[in-house]
Scaffold this active site. Structure first.
Site, PDB file in Angstrom:
ATOM      1  N   SER A   1     -36.232 -46.142 -11.191  1.00 12.47           N
ATOM      2  CA  SER A   1     -37.338 -46.099 -10.233  1.00 12.47           C
ATOM      3  C   SER A   1     -37.276 -44.936  -9.258  1.00 12.47           C
ATOM      4  CB  SER A   1     -37.395 -47.412  -9.447  1.00 12.47           C
ATOM      5  OG  SER A   1     -37.625 -48.487 -10.332  1.00 12.47           O
ATOM      6  N   THR A   2     -36.076 -44.482  -8.925  1.00  4.30           N
ATOM      7  CA  THR A   2     -35.962 -43.424  -7.916  1.00  4.30           C
ATOM      8  C   THR A   2     -35.070 -42.290  -8.406  1.00  4.30           C
ATOM      9  OG1 THR A   2     -34.076 -44.523  -6.870  1.00  4.30           O
ATOM     10  CG2 THR A   2     -36.251 -45.065  -6.014  1.00  4.30           C
TER      11      THR A   2
END
Length: 198
Positions: free
Chosen positions: A9-10
């Site tokens: 996600s990041t």
């Protein structure tokens, strides 16, 4: 061909674990991205789907790497099925559309998702009907109150133009015109003719 899809996600998360697991499972090609699963525009997943051929199998370490909801998963499985490709998850062995059991599980999921949608629609309809019976109005509130529309009618009956009456009521002339059209027509003796409303 086994095609792997890896996602975190990041930017500060690493793809190493997913990459190694997919390579060990036999994936010959990998598509990777660092992007939130809640985003619909995932360029690498789109590229993967564009390059699919019949007989390919898309593999992920977990289903939540591929889809953010059951509905998304079912839509993706349907897209793969149309392309003649399969879907597998390393963490969820039951999610394998290349096997009869896996196809059956996803069919059951699809049925449950459809049932949930029907229940939500029915609850929404019932709640809306109950609210309407209690006098709740849906949609945008009217710009002009009944009293303002009545004043507009009176101004027109006295010879004021629609534009002038709208200025008095502080609204656009088209708003007043629409309100007058939905209200019962003014009496014949009022002197409000179709010419005046134009």
């Amino acid at each position: 061909m086994l095609i792997g899809y890896a996602r975190v996600s990041t930017d500060d998360q690493h793809l190493d674990h997913q990459r190694a697991a997919l390579r060990a499972a036999g994936c010959q090609r990998l598509y990777e991205e660092k992007i939130s699963g809640t985003r619909r525009d995932r360029p690498e997943l789109a590229r993967l789907l564009d390059h699919l051929r019949a007989g390919d199998v898309v593999m992920a370490t977990r289903l939540d790497r591929l889809a953010r909801s059951t509905r998304d998963l079912l839509d993706l499985a349907e897209s793969l099925n149309r392309a003649g490709a399969g879907l597998r998850s390393l963490a969820e062995p039951w999610a394998d559309t290349t096997s009869p059991a896996g196809k059956m599980v996803l069919t059951v999921f699809a049925g449950i998702a459809e049932f949930e949608r029907a229940l939500i629609a029915e609850r929404t309809h019932t709640g809306r009907r109950a609210a309407q019976e209690k006098g709740v109005r849906f949609g945008r509130p009217p710009v002009l109150s009944a009293e303002q529309v009545a004043l507009g009618q009176r101004l027109l009956a006295e010879g004021t133009s629609v534009r002038e009456a709208a200025r008095v009521l502080r609204c656009h002339h088209a708003t007043l015109y629409r309100a007058l059209q939905t209200r019962a027509p003014a009496p014949e003796h009022s002197g409000v003719g179709s010419k005046r409303l134009r």
